[in-house]
Design a protein around this motif. Sequence first.
Motif, short mmCIF file in Angstrom:
data_model
loop_
_atom_site.label_atom_id
_atom_site.label_comp_id
_atom_site.label_asym_id
_atom_site.label_seq_id
_atom_site.Cartn_x
_atom_site.Cartn_y
_atom_site.Cartn_z
N VAL A 189 2.21 6.68 -7.08
CA VAL A 189 1.02 7.75 -7.53
C VAL A 189 1.71 9.00 -7.39
O VAL A 189 1.50 9.93 -8.12
CB VAL A 189 -0.18 7.41 -7.07
CG1 VAL A 189 -1.23 8.54 -7.30
CG2 VAL A 189 -0.64 6.13 -7.83
N GLN A 190 2.44 9.43 -6.00
CA GLN A 190 2.44 10.70 -5.73
C GLN A 190 4.18 11.15 -6.03
O GLN A 190 4.20 12.37 -5.95
CB GLN A 190 2.31 10.64 -4.16
CG GLN A 190 0.93 10.44 -3.82
CD GLN A 190 -0.24 11.58 -4.19
OE1 GLN A 190 0.29 12.72 -4.48
NE2 GLN A 190 -1.26 11.20 -4.67
N LEU A 191 5.06 10.18 -5.93
CA LEU A 191 6.06 10.58 -6.16
C LEU A 191 7.10 10.36 -7.48
O LEU A 191 8.01 11.08 -7.86
CB LEU A 191 7.10 10.04 -4.84
CG LEU A 191 6.60 10.26 -3.70
CD1 LEU A 191 7.45 9.69 -2.58
CD2 LEU A 191 6.57 11.80 -3.25
N VAL A 192 6.66 9.26 -8.08
CA VAL A 192 7.39 8.95 -9.31
C VAL A 192 6.78 9.90 -10.40
O VAL A 192 5.64 10.20 -10.57
CB VAL A 192 6.89 7.56 -9.77
CG1 VAL A 192 7.41 6.84 -11.07
CG2 VAL A 192 7.55 6.64 -8.62
N ARG A 232 1.30 5.40 -13.91
CA ARG A 232 1.46 5.73 -12.54
C ARG A 232 0.15 5.20 -11.86
O ARG A 232 0.20 4.32 -10.88
CB ARG A 232 1.67 7.01 -12.01
CG ARG A 232 3.08 7.40 -12.48
CD ARG A 232 3.31 8.99 -11.85
NE ARG A 232 2.37 9.76 -12.24
CZ ARG A 232 2.31 11.09 -11.77
NH1 ARG A 232 3.27 11.34 -10.80
NH2 ARG A 232 1.33 11.66 -12.15
N ALA A 233 -0.93 5.35 -12.37
CA ALA A 233 -2.35 5.14 -11.83
C ALA A 233 -2.56 3.56 -11.82
O ALA A 233 -2.91 2.92 -10.81
CB ALA A 233 -3.36 5.78 -12.51
N VAL A 234 -2.25 3.04 -13.12
CA VAL A 234 -2.41 1.41 -13.12
C VAL A 234 -1.55 0.82 -12.30
O VAL A 234 -2.09 -0.12 -11.57
CB VAL A 234 -2.08 0.83 -14.68
CG1 VAL A 234 -1.92 -0.47 -14.83
CG2 VAL A 234 -3.34 1.62 -15.59
N VAL A 281 0.81 -1.25 -0.07
CA VAL A 281 0.11 -0.25 -0.04
C VAL A 281 1.10 1.16 0.00
O VAL A 281 0.70 2.32 -0.79
CB VAL A 281 -1.06 -0.02 1.18
CG1 VAL A 281 -1.65 1.24 1.32
CG2 VAL A 281 -1.95 -1.14 1.03
N ALA A 282 1.94 1.34 0.83
CA ALA A 282 2.97 2.34 0.81
C ALA A 282 3.62 2.59 -0.79
O ALA A 282 3.67 3.84 -1.01
CB ALA A 282 3.87 2.11 1.77
N ALA A 283 3.60 1.58 -1.32
CA ALA A 283 4.56 1.47 -2.51
C ALA A 283 3.45 2.18 -3.49
O ALA A 283 4.04 2.87 -4.41
CB ALA A 283 4.85 0.05 -3.00
N ALA A 284 2.26 1.90 -3.33
CA ALA A 284 1.10 2.38 -4.31
C ALA A 284 1.02 3.88 -4.16
O ALA A 284 1.14 4.64 -5.08
CB ALA A 284 -0.27 1.45 -3.98
#
Length: 121
Positions: free
Chosen positions: A45-48, A57-59, A38-41
């Motif tokens: 989405v927020q940092l990459v 990113r969303a997928v 979940v943290a990776a998700a």
Amino acid sequence: MTLGRPRWQAEGDEPDYRFSLANERTFLAWIRTSLSLVAAAVAVVQLVPPFRVAHGRAVLGIALAAVGLASGVLAYLRWSSGERAMRHGRPLPSGGVLLVLSVAIAVIGAVALVLVVAGPK
């Protein structure tokens, strides 16, 4: 609403506490994995930076969050089935859960690889 002991914990015989604690450590390892996914998700989405592939990113974030959610739920189910088996003197259950989780992570890794190789936007 109170969250007490599940009814099934009154069934059978109380297992040796060492086995229950080992089962609980396995549960906690699954929960750590779930939280990491979940943290990776959120991080994806927020940092990459955006990928060349639209909505990449969303997928990737949705896939990571979904597998994290599923592994959290499966952690409890696996823990409780192990406890029930120990209480009734049955062999510990084995199923396809580990295979499914492994394949899901491998697919997410392959998608991430494709997105990284495709390059930034």
